[in-house]
Design an enzyme around this catalytic site. Sequence first.
Site, PDB file in Angstrom:
ATOM      1  N   CYS A 122       0.834  -1.202   0.000  1.00 41.47           N
ATOM      2  CA  CYS A 122       0.000   0.000   0.000  1.00 41.47           C
ATOM      3  C   CYS A 122       0.872   1.258   0.000  1.00 41.47           C
ATOM      4  O   CYS A 122       1.738   1.415   0.863  1.00 41.47           O
ATOM      5  CB  CYS A 122      -0.910   0.005   1.215  1.00 41.47           C
ATOM      6  SG  CYS A 122      -2.039   1.420   1.251  1.00 41.47           S
ATOM      7  N   ASN A 226       2.016  -7.783 -11.337  1.00 42.08           N
ATOM      8  CA  ASN A 226       0.944  -6.795 -11.227  1.00 42.08           C
ATOM      9  C   ASN A 226       1.444  -5.454 -11.754  1.00 42.08           C
ATOM     10  O   ASN A 226       2.588  -5.089 -11.526  1.00 42.08           O
ATOM     11  CB  ASN A 226       0.510  -6.688  -9.760  1.00 42.08           C
ATOM     12  CG  ASN A 226      -0.555  -5.627  -9.504  1.00 42.08           C
ATOM     13  OD1 ASN A 226      -0.483  -4.890  -8.531  1.00 42.08           O
ATOM     14  ND2 ASN A 226      -1.544  -5.528 -10.364  1.00 42.08           N
ATOM     15  N   ARG A 251      -6.555  -1.966 -11.200  1.00 50.55           N
ATOM     16  CA  ARG A 251      -7.321  -0.875 -11.793  1.00 50.55           C
ATOM     17  C   ARG A 251      -7.865  -1.186 -13.185  1.00 50.55           C
ATOM     18  O   ARG A 251      -8.867  -0.610 -13.606  1.00 50.55           O
ATOM     19  CB  ARG A 251      -6.447   0.385 -11.854  1.00 50.55           C
ATOM     20  CG  ARG A 251      -6.096   0.958 -10.482  1.00 50.55           C
ATOM     21  CD  ARG A 251      -5.080   2.081 -10.604  1.00 50.55           C
ATOM     22  NE  ARG A 251      -3.826   1.594 -11.181  1.00 50.55           N
ATOM     23  CZ  ARG A 251      -3.027   2.313 -11.967  1.00 50.55           C
ATOM     24  NH1 ARG A 251      -3.368   3.552 -12.283  1.00 50.55           N
ATOM     25  NH2 ARG A 251      -1.910   1.798 -12.428  1.00 50.55           N
TER      26      ARG A 251
END
Length: 397
Positions: A122, A226, A251
């Site tokens: 994150c 990713n 996304r």
Amino acid sequence: MTTSTLDTAQRVLPPLQIGPITVDTPVVLAPMAGVTNTAFRTLCREAGASAGHHPGLYVAEMVTSRALVERNTEALRIVTFGPEETPRSAQVYGVDPATVGEAVRIIAAEERADHVDLNFGCPVPKVTRKGGGGALPWKRQLFTDIVRAAVQAAEPYGVPVTIKMREGIDEDHLTYLEAGTIAESLGVAAVALHARTVAQHYSGEARWASIARLKEAVTSIPVLGNGDIWSAEDALRMVDETGADGVVVGRGCQGRPWLFADLAAAFHGQTVRVRPTLSQVADTVYRHGELMIDYYDGDEGKGVRDLRKHMAWYLKGYAVGGEARHALALVSSLAELRSLLDALGDAPYPGKDAEGQRGRAGTPKTPHLPYGWLDSRDLSPEWEEKLREAELSVSGG
């Protein structure tokens, strides 16, 4: 859904093995705060299944370990899955090994999920400024202790633990190779790399070469890639270029749950791709609204309000006027939603205009870190208590 067929042949990829779990399609839905709840996961899973294959892993939005241990109502909602969801995947965030271990034990012992992922990627300032998320692997012993605690807590129940991380804090403080090998040695079932640093946030291009380097370093468990997967062709290209065992999609699927149909088809050698018309998108939006209301236990207002953030993603590239977009962004009831969607009419799939970047990529940012965080790889005693503050009430974004 309207479909099209590509001219080029695709190659078949093997299933993904996550501990005892065999995933027919090597695709993982990335956990996204406020997005990957039961409603959206249902749409993605149904789309993937429509291609005729086991659709992949669909991870719930991140839950903080402290909130779960304290049995916060919203935290428990996040790790609640529908009866048709299998396997069930939850993501846990935390900075205290004991608390993370207990959170994982709760999930495993109470059979709340079949797989647990740990968040070490994150980039959100409210997390990294307290040493959490993508900043945490810099403190290697803390990282080691957290991963060990999670694996040991899950092991008696046969629940595999994986990790998702970034390259590091910035170009001068990369940690992904070390973190990947440490995690492998501690018994994690797979590692996933978002090929950006915390400083990059979501800007620029993901550096897939880092995924290839991680794959060379981590050899006994799957390595997942990713970053910048906007189409099934991007996913295939990533696997070809990096040797990754599968992909994690974030996304790129926002407002496009049918992407999982494309991914399932592509990874099984099929060339069919979903190309929805505007009316088909409208039907998906409406079903999403119904599922959101179910997710909030029949609270129509809350469910529809939560749907608003998805509107711009769903309508990207379609010829929908500003007035209609504005009205949908303020919708407050299911009846109003149906009326506004019906008024859109129909239009063909707009091609590439409907694909690519979702929302704003932003620009590189100076990472928000605790004072002196980069001075040492070791955690000072005074920070052990402060780091517990990084365990936010429910979800860290």
